[in-house]
Design an enzyme around this catalytic site. Structure first.
Site, PDB file in Angstrom:
ATOM      1  N   SER A 188      54.503  73.091  29.280  1.00 20.61           N
ATOM      2  CA  SER A 188      53.628  72.320  30.174  1.00 20.61           C
ATOM      3  C   SER A 188      52.228  72.299  29.564  1.00 20.61           C
ATOM      4  O   SER A 188      51.809  73.248  28.900  1.00 20.61           O
ATOM      5  CB  SER A 188      53.594  72.978  31.568  1.00 20.61           C
ATOM      6  OG  SER A 188      52.537  72.457  32.358  1.00 20.61           O
ATOM      7  N   ASP A 226      72.989  76.551  38.355  1.00 20.70           N
ATOM      8  CA  ASP A 226      71.925  77.344  37.752  1.00 20.70           C
ATOM      9  C   ASP A 226      71.626  76.880  36.323  1.00 20.70           C
ATOM     10  O   ASP A 226      72.356  77.231  35.389  1.00 20.70           O
ATOM     11  CB  ASP A 226      72.349  78.828  37.752  1.00 20.70           C
ATOM     12  CG  ASP A 226      71.342  79.713  37.081  1.00 20.70           C
ATOM     13  OD1 ASP A 226      71.686  80.859  36.739  1.00 20.70           O
ATOM     14  OD2 ASP A 226      70.196  79.253  36.867  1.00 20.70           O
TER      15      ASP A 226
HETATM   16  C1  LIG Z   1      71.892  84.779  40.287  1.00 22.21           C
HETATM   17  C2  LIG Z   1      70.644  84.370  39.598  1.00 22.21           C
HETATM   18  C3  LIG Z   1      70.463  83.237  38.775  1.00 22.21           C
HETATM   19  C4  LIG Z   1      69.130  83.289  38.370  1.00 22.21           C
HETATM   20  C5  LIG Z   1      68.386  82.322  37.505  1.00 22.21           C
HETATM   21  N1  LIG Z   1      69.039  81.970  36.321  1.00 22.21           N
HETATM   22  N2  LIG Z   1      68.571  84.387  38.929  1.00 22.21           N
HETATM   23  C6  LIG Z   1      67.188  84.849  38.797  1.00 22.21           C
HETATM   24  N3  LIG Z   1      69.496  85.053  39.692  1.00 22.21           N
END
Ligand SMILES: Cc1cc(CN)n(C)n1
Length: 333
Positions: free
Chosen positions: A199, A35
């Site tokens: 962007s 992430d």
């Molecule tokens: C578990 C998780 C990670 C993210 C994005 N950073 N979201 C929206 N949910």
């Protein structure tokens, strides 16, 4: 050093992408959501109540000879989708794609929210945003990338996500065979701890390019492309029978409609990333015979989010400073 790990969509909607990670000695295996929109490496653990687990792999520190609890440290995180988790902290050996981080902070969950419990394919997250937003307290910890960075041939990692197919996260190098044309770089604003960039605008199908600064974050942990209302309305006004359906949670389109491509500008040389219309349909919306659009409003979030719908159309370089300041590289593929 260099690392390379395969990442795979967790379901038929490309809702998230997991990759294998080993933690501890002997190695305990996990499938974690990488992430770039957060900075905690956390896992389901032996501390997670059984009624909050649903088949996930769990980290048991007592079974790892290299685990050491970080005394007095804890973590607590909540995400943009309302999910959350929290717990205690260990240091242990973490291996991803052949790269080993000794003494990596491993955040063991003592509680997780419902959406994590129900997502049985995912055992936790590997945060790849900046360590400045790691939630461990009182002593903030480093991300896996920051921990291994000194050993990397180049201080970069790349994301190559694909639609319904395995993709790749590479650490320490750029695989020139993974993209077409050239990489266009753009400066990163990491003042909020994210891979923030601006962007230069957007284009619906083959219409004229609309110059509009769209500031947002490159976030592999978010499924959707979340942009300002004027952009979203411009896109769906070109789709017959598209509708903003509250019960579905946003814009839906007829499932049998071919959708226009969506392009967004990157860098100052006119480069664009084009998302094929086929990737703008995320499948049945759960209401009627409509399908959920991959582009939705960033509305009240406070930032725009270039999530998986956008990232899977590109080869993306997360460069933390090979040229001094952090930058994002974008290439078509
Ligand atoms: C578990 C998780 C990670 C993210 C994005 N950073 N979201 C929206 N949910």
């Amino acid at each position: 050093a260099k690392g390379s790990v395969v990442t795979t969509p967790i379901n038929s909607e490309d809702e998230a992408y997991d990759a294998p990670v080993s933690i501890g000695t002997p190695a305990q295996p996990f499938n974690l959501d990488f992430d770039t929109g957060s900075s905690d490496l956390w896992v389901f653990s032996s501390l997670t109540p059984s009624n909050e687990r649903n088949g996930q792999n769990i980290y048991t520190a007592s079974r790892s000879s290299t685990a050491k609890q970080l005394s007095g440290e804890s973590w607590k995180i909540s995400y943009g989708d309302g999910s959350s988790s929290s717990g205690l902290v260990y240091s242990d050996v973490v291996t991803i794609g052949g790269l080993t981080a000794a003494g990596q902070a491993v955040e063991a969950a003592s509680r997780v929210s419902q959406s994590f419990t129900s997502e049985s394919a995912t055992d936790g997250l590997v945060g790849l945003a900046f360590s400045s937003i790691n939630t461990v307290s009182p002593d903030q910890q480093t991300t896996f990338f920051d921990t291994v960075k000194p050993s990397l041939a180049s201080p970069v990692f790349t994301a190559d996500l694909k639609h319904q197919a395995p993709g790749t996260y590479n650490f320490g190098f750029i695989d020139k065979s993974a993209f077409t044309g050239s990489i266009t770089y753009t400066p990163v604003d990491n003042s909020q701890g994210f891979w923030g960039f601006t962007s230069t605008g957007f284009q619906v199908g083959n219409n004229d390019f609309q110059q509009e600064s769209i500031t947002g974050i490159a976030d592999t942990g978010t499924t959707l492309l979340l942009l300002p209302d004027d952009v979203v309305n411009a896109y769906y006004s070109s789709v017959n029978n598209a509708q903003n359906d509250q019960s579905a949670g946003g814009f839906t389109v007829p499932c049998d409609t071919s959708l226009p491509d969506f392009s967004f500008g990157v860098g100052n040389n006119g480069a664009m990333i084009t998302i094929p219309g086929s990737l703008m349909n995320l499948g049945p919306s759960g209401s009627g015979n409509s399908c959920f659009g991959g582009l939705q409003s960033s509305g009240t979030i406070g930032t725009n989010i270039f999530g998986d719908v956008a990232l899977k159309a590109a080869f993306v370089v997360f460069d933390s400073g090979s040229q001094g300041q952090p930058q994002l590289g974008w290439a078509s593929k």
